[in-house]
Design a protein around this motif. Structure first.
Motif, PDB file in Angstrom:
ATOM      1  N   LYS A   1      45.325  40.943  42.817  1.00  0.00           N
ATOM      2  CA  LYS A   1      45.327  39.404  42.961  1.00  0.00           C
ATOM      3  C   LYS A   1      45.710  38.942  44.214  1.00  0.00           C
ATOM      4  O   LYS A   1      46.429  39.779  45.100  1.00  0.00           O
ATOM      5  N   PRO A   2      45.481  37.718  44.453  1.00  0.00           N
ATOM      6  CA  PRO A   2      45.799  37.043  45.758  1.00  0.00           C
ATOM      7  C   PRO A   2      47.296  37.322  46.093  1.00  0.00           C
ATOM      8  O   PRO A   2      47.808  37.245  47.332  1.00  0.00           O
ATOM      9  N   GLU A   3      48.127  37.068  44.793  1.00  0.00           N
ATOM     10  CA  GLU A   3      49.641  36.906  45.108  1.00  0.00           C
ATOM     11  C   GLU A   3      50.020  38.484  45.363  1.00  0.00           C
ATOM     12  O   GLU A   3      51.339  38.697  45.550  1.00  0.00           O
TER      13      GLU A   3
ATOM     14  N   GLN B   1      38.676  42.266  47.737  1.00  0.00           N
ATOM     15  CA  GLN B   1      38.657  41.060  46.993  1.00  0.00           C
ATOM     16  C   GLN B   1      39.284  41.207  45.683  1.00  0.00           C
ATOM     17  O   GLN B   1      39.942  42.199  45.406  1.00  0.00           O
ATOM     18  N   PRO B   2      39.780  39.928  45.267  1.00  0.00           N
ATOM     19  CA  PRO B   2      40.356  40.071  44.138  1.00  0.00           C
ATOM     20  C   PRO B   2      39.538  40.903  42.899  1.00  0.00           C
ATOM     21  O   PRO B   2      38.424  40.655  42.764  1.00  0.00           O
TER      22      PRO B   2
ATOM     23  N   THR C   1      49.063  39.816  48.188  1.00  0.00           N
ATOM     24  CA  THR C   1      48.946  39.904  49.614  1.00  0.00           C
ATOM     25  C   THR C   1      50.427  40.005  50.178  1.00  0.00           C
ATOM     26  O   THR C   1      51.296  39.115  49.907  1.00  0.00           O
TER      27      THR C   1
ATOM     28  N   LEU D   1      41.787  44.592  53.851  1.00  0.00           N
ATOM     29  CA  LEU D   1      41.226  43.326  53.058  1.00  0.00           C
ATOM     30  C   LEU D   1      40.531  43.816  51.850  1.00  0.00           C
ATOM     31  O   LEU D   1      39.610  44.716  51.864  1.00  0.00           O
TER      32      LEU D   1
ATOM     33  N   THR E   1      45.773  42.678  52.347  1.00  0.00           N
ATOM     34  CA  THR E   1      45.224  40.995  52.109  1.00  0.00           C
ATOM     35  C   THR E   1      44.338  40.813  50.959  1.00  0.00           C
ATOM     36  O   THR E   1      43.242  41.738  50.955  1.00  0.00           O
ATOM     37  N   VAL E   2      44.484  40.097  49.866  1.00  0.00           N
ATOM     38  CA  VAL E   2      43.541  39.931  48.753  1.00  0.00           C
ATOM     39  C   VAL E   2      43.001  38.611  48.731  1.00  0.00           C
ATOM     40  O   VAL E   2      43.576  37.630  48.588  1.00  0.00           O
ATOM     41  N   SER E   3      41.625  38.506  49.060  1.00  0.00           N
ATOM     42  CA  SER E   3      41.136  37.383  49.410  1.00  0.00           C
ATOM     43  C   SER E   3      39.533  37.494  49.030  1.00  0.00           C
ATOM     44  O   SER E   3      38.848  38.352  49.481  1.00  0.00           O
ATOM     45  N   SER E   4      39.008  36.324  48.780  1.00  0.00           N
ATOM     46  CA  SER E   4      37.441  36.585  48.604  1.00  0.00           C
ATOM     47  C   SER E   4      36.936  35.769  49.879  1.00  0.00           C
ATOM     48  O   SER E   4      35.658  35.793  50.122  1.00  0.00           O
TER      49      SER E   4
END
Length: 125
Positions: A86-88, A13-14, A90, A11, A122-125
């Motif tokens: 970026k979240p995309e 962060q962006p 993921t 995991l 997984t790219v997520s805040s």
């Protein structure tokens, strides 16, 4: 028997970075074309980075300038350095290989014969 094993997912962060590794056993890397593919939930598996026998590299437009594919032949390891995530981005990331000719530049999923089990990014805040 050819075996590819990915590691390094997780995991992040962006805007962050992550490096994936793929160790290979059972074949001579110099005779192979290698690549990283990814598959997001509900989507088809797509190639993101490719490296040919001679070292030529290519990238999907969506990751060009942010991802770097490289290999350490002495260690038998393929890498994917991912920056500005970026979240995309993921997805499950897969290492792939296929025995190829010097002139060969395989891009399609079906062109690759050897696959790892995948590692989740997984790219997520």
């Amino acid at each position: 028997e050819v075996q590819l094993v990915e590691s390094g997912g997780g995991l992040v962060q962006p805007g962050g970075s992550l490096t994936l590794s793929c160790t290979a056993a059972g074949y001579t890397r110099s005779a192979y074309c290698m690549a990283w593919f990814r598959q997001a939930p509900g989507m088809e598996r797509k190639g993101v980075a490719f490296i040919a026998r001679g070292g030529d590299r290519d990238y999907a437009d969506s990751v060009r300038g942010r991802f770097t594919i490289s290999q350490d032949s002495a260690k038998g390891t393929l890498y994917l350095q991912m920056n500005s995530l970026k979240p995309e981005d993921t997805a499950i990331y897969y290492c792939a290989g296929v025995e190829c000719e010097d002139w060969s530049r395989p891009r399609a999923t079906y062109a690759y014969t050897d696959w790892g089990q995948g590692t989740q990014v997984t790219v997520s805040s």
